[in-house]
Write a protein that holds these residues in place. Sequence first.
Motif, PDB file in Angstrom:
ATOM      1  N   UNK A 419       0.815  -1.210   0.000  1.00  0.00           N
ATOM      2  CA  UNK A 419       0.000   0.000   0.000  1.00  0.00           C
ATOM      3  C   UNK A 419       0.853   1.266   0.000  1.00  0.00           C
ATOM      4  N   UNK A 420       0.255   2.344  -0.521  1.00  0.00           N
ATOM      5  CA  UNK A 420       0.848   3.673  -0.424  1.00  0.00           C
ATOM      6  C   UNK A 420      -0.276   4.694  -0.505  1.00  0.00           C
ATOM      7  N   UNK A 421       0.061   5.973  -0.399  1.00  0.00           N
ATOM      8  CA  UNK A 421      -0.956   7.022  -0.446  1.00  0.00           C
ATOM      9  C   UNK A 421      -1.280   7.560   0.945  1.00  0.00           C
ATOM     10  N   UNK A 422      -1.990   8.691   0.960  1.00  0.00           N
ATOM     11  CA  UNK A 422      -2.227   9.438   2.191  1.00  0.00           C
ATOM     12  C   UNK A 422      -2.917   8.675   3.307  1.00  0.00           C
ATOM     13  N   UNK A 423      -3.930   7.868   2.970  1.00  0.00           N
ATOM     14  CA  UNK A 423      -4.673   7.159   4.015  1.00  0.00           C
ATOM     15  C   UNK A 423      -3.833   6.107   4.722  1.00  0.00           C
ATOM     16  N   UNK A 424      -2.727   5.691   4.106  1.00  0.00           N
ATOM     17  CA  UNK A 424      -1.895   4.672   4.741  1.00  0.00           C
ATOM     18  C   UNK A 424      -1.131   5.223   5.945  1.00  0.00           C
ATOM     19  N   UNK A 425      -1.155   6.546   6.136  1.00  0.00           N
ATOM     20  CA  UNK A 425      -0.561   7.119   7.344  1.00  0.00           C
ATOM     21  C   UNK A 425      -1.325   6.703   8.597  1.00  0.00           C
ATOM     22  N   UNK A 426      -2.555   6.237   8.422  1.00  0.00           N
ATOM     23  CA  UNK A 426      -3.399   5.838   9.546  1.00  0.00           C
ATOM     24  C   UNK A 426      -3.163   4.374   9.900  1.00  0.00           C
ATOM     25  N   UNK A 427      -2.583   4.127  11.082  1.00  0.00           N
ATOM     26  CA  UNK A 427      -2.366   2.754  11.530  1.00  0.00           C
ATOM     27  C   UNK A 427      -3.686   2.008  11.693  1.00  0.00           C
ATOM     28  N   UNK A 428      -4.679   2.679  12.234  1.00  0.00           N
ATOM     29  CA  UNK A 428      -5.948   1.990  12.466  1.00  0.00           C
ATOM     30  C   UNK A 428      -6.613   1.621  11.139  1.00  0.00           C
ATOM     31  N   UNK A 429      -6.491   2.489  10.136  1.00  0.00           N
ATOM     32  CA  UNK A 429      -7.068   2.177   8.823  1.00  0.00           C
ATOM     33  C   UNK A 429      -6.387   0.960   8.219  1.00  0.00           C
ATOM     34  N   UNK A 430      -5.078   0.893   8.308  1.00  0.00           N
ATOM     35  CA  UNK A 430      -4.355  -0.249   7.746  1.00  0.00           C
ATOM     36  C   UNK A 430      -4.620  -1.534   8.527  1.00  0.00           C
ATOM     37  N   UNK A 431      -4.824  -1.421   9.844  1.00  0.00           N
ATOM     38  CA  UNK A 431      -5.180  -2.606  10.621  1.00  0.00           C
ATOM     39  C   UNK A 431      -6.580  -3.090  10.243  1.00  0.00           C
ATOM     40  N   UNK A 432      -7.500  -2.149  10.079  1.00  0.00           N
ATOM     41  CA  UNK A 432      -8.837  -2.512   9.615  1.00  0.00           C
ATOM     42  C   UNK A 432      -8.768  -3.190   8.246  1.00  0.00           C
ATOM     43  N   UNK A 433      -7.871  -2.685   7.384  1.00  0.00           N
ATOM     44  CA  UNK A 433      -7.734  -3.290   6.059  1.00  0.00           C
ATOM     45  C   UNK A 433      -7.271  -4.733   6.161  1.00  0.00           C
ATOM     46  N   UNK A 434      -6.300  -4.996   7.019  1.00  0.00           N
ATOM     47  CA  UNK A 434      -5.818  -6.368   7.206  1.00  0.00           C
ATOM     48  C   UNK A 434      -6.922  -7.266   7.764  1.00  0.00           C
ATOM     49  N   UNK A 435      -7.688  -6.735   8.719  1.00  0.00           N
ATOM     50  CA  UNK A 435      -8.767  -7.529   9.324  1.00  0.00           C
ATOM     51  C   UNK A 435      -9.869  -7.841   8.314  1.00  0.00           C
ATOM     52  N   UNK A 436     -10.209  -6.889   7.488  1.00  0.00           N
ATOM     53  CA  UNK A 436     -11.296  -7.070   6.528  1.00  0.00           C
ATOM     54  C   UNK A 436     -10.884  -7.993   5.379  1.00  0.00           C
ATOM     55  N   UNK A 437      -9.597  -7.920   4.985  1.00  0.00           N
ATOM     56  CA  UNK A 437      -9.117  -8.772   3.903  1.00  0.00           C
ATOM     57  C   UNK A 437      -8.719 -10.164   4.380  1.00  0.00           C
ATOM     58  N   UNK A 438      -8.231 -10.244   5.605  1.00  0.00           N
ATOM     59  CA  UNK A 438      -7.732 -11.525   6.105  1.00  0.00           C
ATOM     60  C   UNK A 438      -6.354 -11.862   5.577  1.00  0.00           C
ATOM     61  N   UNK A 439      -5.612 -10.857   5.103  1.00  0.00           N
ATOM     62  CA  UNK A 439      -4.235 -11.048   4.648  1.00  0.00           C
ATOM     63  C   UNK A 439      -3.368  -9.922   5.202  1.00  0.00           C
ATOM     64  N   UNK A 440      -2.058 -10.069   5.051  1.00  0.00           N
ATOM     65  CA  UNK A 440      -1.140  -9.041   5.535  1.00  0.00           C
ATOM     66  C   UNK A 440      -1.157  -7.822   4.624  1.00  0.00           C
ATOM     67  N   UNK A 441      -0.963  -6.661   5.245  1.00  0.00           N
ATOM     68  CA  UNK A 441      -0.863  -5.394   4.524  1.00  0.00           C
ATOM     69  C   UNK A 441       0.508  -4.806   4.810  1.00  0.00           C
ATOM     70  N   UNK A 442       1.297  -4.545   3.763  1.00  0.00           N
ATOM     71  CA  UNK A 442       2.660  -4.025   3.909  1.00  0.00           C
ATOM     72  C   UNK A 442       2.702  -2.545   3.552  1.00  0.00           C
ATOM     73  N   UNK A 443       3.245  -1.752   4.489  1.00  0.00           N
ATOM     74  CA  UNK A 443       3.362  -0.311   4.272  1.00  0.00           C
ATOM     75  C   UNK A 443       4.823   0.108   4.397  1.00  0.00           C
ATOM     76  N   UNK A 444       5.405   0.661   3.331  1.00  0.00           N
ATOM     77  CA  UNK A 444       6.793   1.121   3.421  1.00  0.00           C
ATOM     78  C   UNK A 444       6.884   2.475   4.121  1.00  0.00           C
ATOM     79  N   UNK A 445       8.074   2.833   4.540  1.00  0.00           N
ATOM     80  CA  UNK A 445       8.284   4.147   5.151  1.00  0.00           C
ATOM     81  C   UNK A 445       8.235   5.231   4.073  1.00  0.00           C
ATOM     82  N   UNK A 446       8.949   4.981   2.952  1.00  0.00           N
ATOM     83  CA  UNK A 446       8.983   5.935   1.856  1.00  0.00           C
ATOM     84  C   UNK A 446       7.806   5.593   0.930  1.00  0.00           C
TER      85      UNK A 446
END
Length: 538
Positions: A419-446
């Motif tokens: 993932x990338x883009x502005x909304x990925x700055x939200x930890x809770x949003x990315x955790x919700x994404x992992x929970x809803x998909x049932x797979x891992x979500x990878x977010x880079x620093x850059x």
Amino acid sequence: MTVTKKEYILAVDVGTTSTRAILFDETAEAITTSQTEYDQIYPHPGWHEQRLDDLIGTVNACLEGVAEKLPGLGISKSDIPVISITNQRETACVWSRSTGKQLFNAIAWPDTRNTVTVRQLSYKSPKGLDALKEKTGLPLSTYFSGTKLRWMLDHIAEVQEAHEKDDLMFGTVESWVLWNLTGGLDGGLHYTDITNASRTMFMSLKELAWDKDCLEFFGVKESCLPKIVSNAEVYGKIKSGPFAGTPIAGMIGDQQAALVGNKCIELGSAKNTYGTGAFMLFNTGEEIVPSNYGLLTTTGYRAGPKATPVYALEGSIAVAGSSVKWLRDQMGLIQETTEINGLAEKVKDTGGMYFVPAFSGLFAPYWDDTAAGTVVGMTAYTNKSHMARATLEATCFQTRAILEAMAKDSKKRLQVLRVDGGMTNSDICMQLQADILGIEVERPVMRESTALGSAICAGVAMGLFGWDLSKPETLAKVNVTGKTTFKPENDEADRAKRWKGWEKAVSRARHWNDETGLVSRTPGAFESDELQVPPNKY
């Protein structure tokens, strides 16, 4: 002792509202950047234009901005062996072969003035909106640059005359930028890459060449079109300015660039870019996978003129980050967009509430422009924290809907979403994404994955850093420092229950506006009235 000279790649990213130039090293650390915004022109509702001079002007300004910073960084221009280009896709540019001046403002990708054009074109084939889908992977739509060019040929006398006299040059933003950087009237190169060419509706996905049947369908001469090139080759050199003589390599449309920048170069890998809307691309390898579930079939990248092309399935979400801005600007629930995270964390779930932000209908995979924004499941218990959480979940559920369609089309299940883009700055949003998909979500620093993708293509073209898009291990050190992986924290029963609720909510939102006489339809929905075209003042 031999000291190895450190080298860098300078990526130029011409986005929808601004241009950036970012200097990367071989690990994808952004060393410095320069950014300049440019005017957006809205002559009528649904119309969105940009001046061609602004597009190239901001590119030159950003290159100069980076050049000015180099001495302070201890970096020489000779340490930058290549410059790459990435761009907003589908924006249509027209200029004169004889004067080099624009014949009309660029029509930006969100522009929908060509709705009647799409309707008229659909009447030419018994397949309607799918008239060219088998060859191009795309339905007839206001979205793509070919229908924008057809509108200009029908309504702008200067464009029509130039076309008839073979004085017309057409391209998307990267074509205009490359032509100018390599000299313009003084030998400028008129090229486009396969990813941008694939969004014109003029190119055969299989042949990676302009298709005569498509051009005849649109009534467009091939003489006005740029030469199609790969994403990883040297195109030419910059003619003037602070980087005169520097080779240009690595041209690629922004969403495909993000696919490469997220290192989704293996079959079955995928990325999602969460911006105002969201764009998801799924790597289908060497196979052109037709979609039966509301997705677009498109090129992914070609790592050199002789390389085997890689293809992708693409799905888009109309409202992602803009739903958070809606909570702030229209509803007044938050003062700053970042406040949504704290609000959402105050509750453990949405209390059974769902928010379908179909403000302008639903995009992939539903393609229902009669859908309306809908909130369901509220009770007296519901509060603004539930609404905040439901807003974040809405993007995550729509992402799952696209991935479900991708799995059906490709017969492959995704294991990790990058993932990338502005909304990925939200930890809770990315955790919700992992929970809803049932797979891992990878977010880079850059997370400047678009610029990075074009830089990687340029590096491959120049043989830098040992990068090879056919060998994922060669990019092992690229953008991995500080990577965060979000893993599902719920079970399958919980996911299934929440997904069932989302599907019920979407069913309530769909077809809401049927009574107005609108009907559900695929991309390129048209309106009944055509606006009066103003005189061309450009």
